[in-house]
Design a protein around this motif. Sequence first.
Motif, PDB file in Angstrom:
ATOM      1  N   GLU A 154      35.189  56.626  29.178  1.00 29.46           N
ATOM      2  CA  GLU A 154      35.841  55.319  29.118  1.00 29.46           C
ATOM      3  C   GLU A 154      34.836  54.345  28.511  1.00 29.46           C
ATOM      4  O   GLU A 154      33.640  54.431  28.808  1.00 29.46           O
ATOM      5  N   GLY A 173      37.492  49.340  27.597  1.00 32.66           N
ATOM      6  CA  GLY A 173      38.638  49.812  28.381  1.00 32.66           C
ATOM      7  C   GLY A 173      39.397  50.964  27.753  1.00 32.66           C
ATOM      8  O   GLY A 173      40.428  51.385  28.284  1.00 32.66           O
ATOM      9  N   GLU A 174      38.912  51.482  26.620  1.00 32.75           N
ATOM     10  CA  GLU A 174      39.622  52.606  25.987  1.00 32.75           C
ATOM     11  C   GLU A 174      39.178  53.927  26.618  1.00 32.75           C
ATOM     12  O   GLU A 174      38.038  54.061  27.042  1.00 32.75           O
ATOM     13  N   TYR A 175      40.090  54.889  26.609  1.00 41.96           N
ATOM     14  CA  TYR A 175      39.758  56.240  27.078  1.00 41.96           C
ATOM     15  C   TYR A 175      39.667  57.133  25.851  1.00 41.96           C
ATOM     16  O   TYR A 175      40.626  57.225  25.078  1.00 41.96           O
ATOM     17  N   SER A 182      34.426  47.572  32.681  1.00 41.56           N
ATOM     18  CA  SER A 182      35.489  47.694  31.672  1.00 41.56           C
ATOM     19  C   SER A 182      36.690  46.899  32.198  1.00 41.56           C
ATOM     20  O   SER A 182      36.752  46.602  33.391  1.00 41.56           O
ATOM     21  N   ASN A 224      39.344  47.962  32.993  1.00 44.06           N
ATOM     22  CA  ASN A 224      39.997  48.766  34.042  1.00 44.06           C
ATOM     23  C   ASN A 224      39.221  48.707  35.361  1.00 44.06           C
ATOM     24  O   ASN A 224      39.593  49.369  36.324  1.00 44.06           O
ATOM     25  N   THR A 258      36.034  49.685  35.805  1.00 46.78           N
ATOM     26  CA  THR A 258      34.972  50.688  35.947  1.00 46.78           C
ATOM     27  C   THR A 258      33.622  50.063  35.595  1.00 46.78           C
ATOM     28  O   THR A 258      33.472  49.485  34.513  1.00 46.78           O
TER      29      THR A 258
END
Lengths: 485, 46
Positions: free
Chosen positions: A266, A270-272, A360, A362, A364
Amino acid sequence: MSKIVILGAGISGHVAASHLRRKLDKTHEVIVVSPNSNYQWIPSNIWVGIGRMKSKEILFPLAPLYKKKGIGFKQAKVTSFYPEGDSETEKPFVVAEYVSAEKKGETERITYDYLINATGPKLNFETTEGLNPGTNKTYSVCTYTHADHANEGLQALIAEMKKGKEAKIVIGTGHAKATCQGAAFEYILNVEQELRRQKVRDKAKITWISNEYKLGDFGMDGMLLSYGSNIMKSHEMVEMVFEDRNIDWILGAGVNKIEDGLAHYETLTGEYKTIEYDFAMLIPSFSGHGFKAFDKNNNDITDKLFKGFMIVDADYAPKPYEDWTVQDWPETYQNPNYQNIFAPGIAFAPPHSISKPRKSPNGTEIFPAPPRTGMPSGITAKLVADNIIDSIKNNTESLHHKGSMGNMGAACIASAGFGITKGSGVSITTFPIVPDYKKYPDTMGRKLGKTFGEIGLAGHWLKLMLHYAFIYKAKMRPFWYLIPE
Amino acid sequence: MTQRISKFKRFVMMNPIIQFFKFIFLSIKVLLIVAGGHGGTREVHK
Ligand SMILES: Cc1cc2nc3c(=O)[nH]c(=O)nc-3n(C[C@H](O)[C@H](O)[C@H](O)COP(=O)(O)OP(=O)(O)OC[C@H]3O[C@@H](n4cnc5c(N)ncnc54)[C@H](O)[C@@H]3O)c2cc1C
């Protein structure tokens, strides 16, 4: 008559044991409890991991040395702490489980007057799904067995590349909050040089993946350093080296899952994402060992001793990055609840990271945990030993010796390739390790001149010299104590 | 690949004679920084 028990025989445990034994007469007992029968000089694992050094060159058995020097040795791992004793045993003790062949599985209560917890980190591979050295084409160089394994994997890949295979190599951190970027940095440069030496460099795409926000953060918030007559930021220096060696980089990456030849991560945006590889060396996150502690009535008091790692004289009050100061960092490594327990090296719980915390979108957290390299591990172990020695000799508690990472220098001699004439090293020193933004406001918290970088063959020689000097010192050969930590 | 280190700089980095002197210089500098002392931080800033 005092009994000092040291848990762990890594850099800090061994340094503490050696100094205690040298300075205390034989009426006092010095006992080391550690599961590994060997001492290993971990920094040279980098060269084991590329096959330029044999693991036997970086280790030696502890039992014969300790016997000769009058240090007790129990090949066992500690599981729980009883700092007040219990109903059966009046003195404080730890419970240890033997791992040596003759006594495997047996447990023993080891009493102490002073306890030094130098158990370093648990290599927490489990927190990243699928990250298990030797599986899924990922490796580690954190121990000599891991490094041997990594070398086997690397040499097998090189053999395939010689037959024409195009390979992808990924090296860096294997968790969003991993530390020890320095070791991964050394390894990527050594692998790159090894591929050139074996004439397959053109067949490889090499990528650095890391939880750092910028290159050269190294878990130390980056640094401003003097480089020749220039002043540059560590990210500029590392960028220069990577570009020059055709190494790509992915930053702000929290690796969270490993599949065979595929790393999931990640990003701070915020991208996976995923990255494919044929060989990866990813440093796991480090954690405490999950020890338990009990008072004399058998009540669980783990939180009086541990906060993941061991609680010491740091300021653990949560505060924003902007309010962090060097005064948050410990000076004596003494547990505040039990004055006869100390934790030098990696075993102590840091008050917070050194690098700026980042999340992030998200939620994290992706940033490096604070590193504790060999030098501070040795220095903190020696000062703990010196305070115990003074306390025993003066018959009263003495905490005269202090060493905060906010008032201590460190040298990171990062190998950039092995070879007496072809080798290279990136030598970086920092003072202090934890930036003191009040004292050095214009130079990113560090003293320029004492914080400098150098690249070249001399760095390799220096790292090699340190290898021999520290193994000489660890073997306690004549005048070993003149070699500084 | 982007050549970020000039030919001259690379020569200096890898020349054993120049690097021998660098080695002496680096060893002393590292020794001074590391052995140059350490201490607490709390009293100093009180
Ligand atoms: C690949 C690599 C390269 C590195 N290179 C450098 C470098 O170039 N320069 C530098 O300064 N630093 C370097 N470091 C960092 C350095 O190795 C560490 O800072 C240092 O080893 C920390 O010392 P320590 O004694 O605190 O922990 P460790 O060395 O990890 O020792 C911990 C000890 O505790 C023992 N132990 C574990 N569990 C228990 C238990 N339950 N009971 C009793 N004993 C236990 C272990 O067996 C071990 O003996 C490198 C690290 C790695 C992984």
